[in-house]
Design an enzyme around this catalytic site. Structure first.
Site, PDB file in Angstrom:
ATOM      1  N   SER A   8      -1.872  -4.547   0.120  1.00  0.00           N
ATOM      2  CA  SER A   8      -1.490  -3.589   1.316  1.00  0.00           C
ATOM      3  C   SER A   8       0.157  -3.558   1.035  1.00  0.00           C
ATOM      4  O   SER A   8       0.498  -2.493   1.849  1.00  0.00           O
ATOM      5  CB  SER A   8      -1.932  -4.499   2.329  1.00  0.00           C
ATOM      6  OG  SER A   8      -1.186  -5.809   2.443  1.00  0.00           O
ATOM      7  N   GLY A   9       0.740  -4.096   0.324  1.00  0.00           N
ATOM      8  CA  GLY A   9       1.890  -4.209   0.268  1.00  0.00           C
ATOM      9  C   GLY A   9       2.688  -5.362   0.872  1.00  0.00           C
ATOM     10  O   GLY A   9       4.004  -5.457   0.856  1.00  0.00           O
ATOM     11  N   VAL A  11       2.705  -9.962   1.549  1.00  0.00           N
ATOM     12  CA  VAL A  11       2.929 -11.016   0.739  1.00  0.00           C
ATOM     13  C   VAL A  11       1.279 -11.707   0.285  1.00  0.00           C
ATOM     14  O   VAL A  11       1.078 -12.157  -0.749  1.00  0.00           O
ATOM     15  CB  VAL A  11       3.624 -12.180   1.222  1.00  0.00           C
ATOM     16  CG1 VAL A  11       3.106 -12.493   2.475  1.00  0.00           C
ATOM     17  CG2 VAL A  11       3.660 -13.477   0.099  1.00  0.00           C
ATOM     18  N   ASP A  12       0.595 -11.535   1.218  1.00  0.00           N
ATOM     19  CA  ASP A  12      -0.958 -12.174   1.125  1.00  0.00           C
ATOM     20  C   ASP A  12      -1.535 -11.396   0.059  1.00  0.00           C
ATOM     21  O   ASP A  12      -2.068 -12.273  -0.848  1.00  0.00           O
ATOM     22  CB  ASP A  12      -1.525 -12.223   2.289  1.00  0.00           C
ATOM     23  CG  ASP A  12      -1.083 -12.996   3.407  1.00  0.00           C
ATOM     24  OD1 ASP A  12      -0.370 -13.995   3.147  1.00  0.00           O
ATOM     25  OD2 ASP A  12      -1.138 -12.647   4.772  1.00  0.00           O
ATOM     26  N   SER A  13      -1.698 -10.197   0.213  1.00  0.00           N
ATOM     27  CA  SER A  13      -2.558  -9.446  -1.052  1.00  0.00           C
ATOM     28  C   SER A  13      -1.839  -9.582  -2.419  1.00  0.00           C
ATOM     29  O   SER A  13      -2.469  -9.615  -3.373  1.00  0.00           O
ATOM     30  CB  SER A  13      -2.419  -8.252  -0.570  1.00  0.00           C
ATOM     31  OG  SER A  13      -1.318  -7.404  -0.389  1.00  0.00           O
ATOM     32  N   LEU A  32      -4.319   1.878  -0.462  1.00  0.00           N
ATOM     33  CA  LEU A  32      -4.932   2.656   0.140  1.00  0.00           C
ATOM     34  C   LEU A  32      -4.081   3.588   0.945  1.00  0.00           C
ATOM     35  O   LEU A  32      -3.316   2.991   1.728  1.00  0.00           O
ATOM     36  CB  LEU A  32      -5.980   2.018   1.135  1.00  0.00           C
ATOM     37  CG  LEU A  32      -6.900   1.186   0.406  1.00  0.00           C
ATOM     38  CD1 LEU A  32      -8.075   0.825   1.328  1.00  0.00           C
ATOM     39  CD2 LEU A  32      -7.867   1.867  -0.716  1.00  0.00           C
ATOM     40  N   CYS A 101     -11.623  -0.664  10.503  1.00  0.00           N
ATOM     41  CA  CYS A 101     -10.908  -0.395   9.261  1.00  0.00           C
ATOM     42  C   CYS A 101     -11.707  -1.355   8.292  1.00  0.00           C
ATOM     43  O   CYS A 101     -12.060  -0.830   6.988  1.00  0.00           O
ATOM     44  CB  CYS A 101      -9.618  -0.632   9.277  1.00  0.00           C
ATOM     45  SG  CYS A 101      -8.751  -0.034   7.793  1.00  0.00           S
ATOM     46  N   CYS A 199      -1.465   0.415  13.263  1.00  0.00           N
ATOM     47  CA  CYS A 199      -0.510   1.106  12.264  1.00  0.00           C
ATOM     48  C   CYS A 199      -0.468   2.620  12.619  1.00  0.00           C
ATOM     49  O   CYS A 199       0.693   3.170  12.054  1.00  0.00           O
ATOM     50  CB  CYS A 199      -1.085   0.987  10.969  1.00  0.00           C
ATOM     51  SG  CYS A 199      -2.708   1.719  10.325  1.00  0.00           S
TER      52      CYS A 199
END
Length: 379
Positions: A8-9, A11-13, A32, A101, A199
Site C-alpha cells: 500500500s505504501g 509501514v504495515d505492508s 494497486l 474494497c 481515500c
C-alpha cells in the site's frame, strides 16, 4: 511458496512483505493503482493509494530486493467501490467502502489475478490471524494487538480466500514494534502516519462530494411523531446517529439535541429524535457470508451465542444470533441473519456491516438491512 505482497505504501505492508521474504518465500511486490487521477486522492497523513504511496511502495521493495509492479485496478475500483458507495447513499444506507474494497478488490480481483499467475498466497499488512485446524480448515481470528485488530473489515473473506491469505503481523503485540522493525530494516516508511478516512474523497467532505454525484432535493425533517421540525438540503447525505448539520426550526420540547433516527429516501425525509431512541437491540442482516466454514448451528437454524460488532473499532457486545430463510419481494428465498443484542447499541445504520465473533474467532458477517428496538419498535 510464491507470495504476492500487496504494497500500500505504508509501514504495515512493508514490514509484512519483509517478514515474508525473511521466512524464505519467493515474494513479489505489487501496488494497486485505484485511480487514473491519483492527484485527486487524499495525500499525506490522511490518505492512501496516491502517487506518493506508490513511490513509497517502490522504495520498500527496493530495500527488500524484491520485484515491484503496479497493477491498474482503477476501473474495477470505480465500479465496485466508488459507485457502490454512491448507490448505497442514494438508497439511504451507510456503506463501508474499506470493507467493500477488501471484499471486491484486495481479496477478489487481486487474489484472482495472483492465483492465475501462479502465486500461492497474497500477503498484506492487515492485523488479523488465520488459524488452520487439524483438518486443514482455515479460521479468521483477531490479531494479538486488539487495539489495531482489523478482523472486522476482513469478515467478508470466504474460506477459499483465507486459504490463500497471509497476515504476517498477526502476532505483533503493537504498532510501535512494527515501526521499530521498519526502522531497523531501513524502510523509509517507518514513521509514515497511518491513513484515515475515505481515500477517494480528497478533502474529506463526504456530504459535498455526494452532492455532486447524487440528485439532492430539499425535503422535510420530521420528528418521531411525524411532525415537521425543519428542512434538509438532501436526505441522502445524512446517516443514522448524525447530529451535526441538522437545521431544525422547531426545538425539542425538552431542549435536548436531536439525532437522525432514520433516512426515508423514497419520501425524501429525515427522521430525528432524542438520543435514547438510537438504542437498538435487534439487527437483521442480508448478504450473509461466513469467514471459514460456518458453525453447525448455521445449517440447522439454531440460535448460537456470539459477540456482535458493527464498526471497525467498535466494542463487540454479547448477542444471540440465528439464520433464517426469508422470501424477498421478487419471490427469491435468501438467508437472513437475525442478531439479538444483550446490550443495546446506538446509531446502527442500514448499510453498515455486523460481524459476529466467538472469542477471537470471526464467524461471519452480514450487511445490516434493518435495526430496531424490540422494546420501543421505533425503527
Amino acid at each position: 511458496m510464491r507470495v504476492l505482497a500487496a504494497m500500500s505504501g505504508g509501514v504495515d505492508s512493508a514490514v509484512a512483505a519483509a517478514r515474508a521474504v525473511e521466512a524464505g518465500h519467493d515474494v513479489v511486490g505489487v501496488h494497486l493503482a485505484l485511480s487514473r487521477m491519483p492527484g485527486t486522492l487524499r495525500t499525506g497523513s490522511r490518505g492512501c493509494c496516491t502517487i506518493e504511496d506508490s513511490r513509497d511502495a517502490w522504495r520498500a521493495c527496493d530495500v527488500l530486493g524484491i520485484p515491484y509492479y503496479v497493477w491498474d485496478f482503477s476501473e474495477r475500483f470505480k465500479e465496485d467501490v466508488v459507485q457502490d458507495f454512491i448507490d448505497e447513499y442514494a438508497a439511504g444506507r451507510t456503506p463501508n467502502p474499506c470493507m467493500r474494497c477488501n471484499e471486491r478488490i484486495k481479496f477478489a480481483a487481486l487474489l484472482e489475478k495472483a492465483i492465475a499467475l501462479g502465486f500461492d498466497a497474497v500477503c498484506t499488512g492487515h492485523y488479523a490471524k488465520v488459524i488452520e485446524d487439524a483438518d486443514g480448515n482455515r479460521e479468521l481470528h483477531r490479531a494479538a494487538d486488539w487495539a489495531k485488530d482489523q478482523s472486522y473489515v476482513l469478515g467478508v473473506l470466504t474460506h477459499e480466500q483465507l486459504k490463500h491469505s497471509m497476515f504476517p503481523l498477526a502476532d505483533t503485540p503493537s504498532k510501535a514494534e512494527v515501526r521499530a522493525e521498519a526502522e531497523r530494516r531501513g524502510l523509509s516508511v517507518a514513521n509514515k502516519p497511518d491513513s484515515h478516512d475515505i481515500c477517494f474523497i480528497s478533502d474529506g467532505d463526504t456530504r459535498g462530494w455526494l452532492a455532486e454525484k447524487i440528485d439532492m432535493t430539499t425535503g422535510d425533517i420530521v420528528d418521531e411523531t411525524g411532525a415537521k421540525v425543519g428542512e434538509h438540503p438532501g436526505a441522502n447525505a445524512f446517516t443514522v446517529g448524525q447530529r451535526r448539520g441538522l437545521k431544525l426550526g422547531t426545538p425539542a420540547a425538552d431542549g435536548k439535541p436531536r439525532f437522525v433516527l432514520e433516512i426515508r429516501p423514497k419520501e425524501n425525509k429525515v427522521v430525528v429524535g432524542p438520543e435514547a431512541l438510537l438504542a437498538i437491540d435487534e439487527i437483521r442482516g442480508i448478504k450473509v457470508s461466513w469467514a471459514g466454514l460456518p458453525i453447525s448451528e448455521v445449517a440447522t437454524g439454531a440460535e448460537f451465542d456470539c459477540h456482535a460488532q458493527v464498526r471497525a473499532h467498535g466494542d463487540p457486545v454479547p448477542a444471540i444470533a440465528r439464520v433464517e430463510a426469508v422470501t424477498d419481494e421478487s419471490g427469491v428465498e435468501r438467508a437472513q441473519l437475525v442478531v439479538t443484542l444483550t446490550d443495546p447499541l446506538r446509531g446502527v445504520a442500514p448499510g453498515q456491516t455486523v460481524v459476529l465473533y466467538q472469542g477471537s474467532r470471526v464467524l461471519g458477517q452480514a450487511t445490516i438491512d434493518a435495526a430496531r428496538s424490540l422494546q420501543r419498535q421505533v425503527l
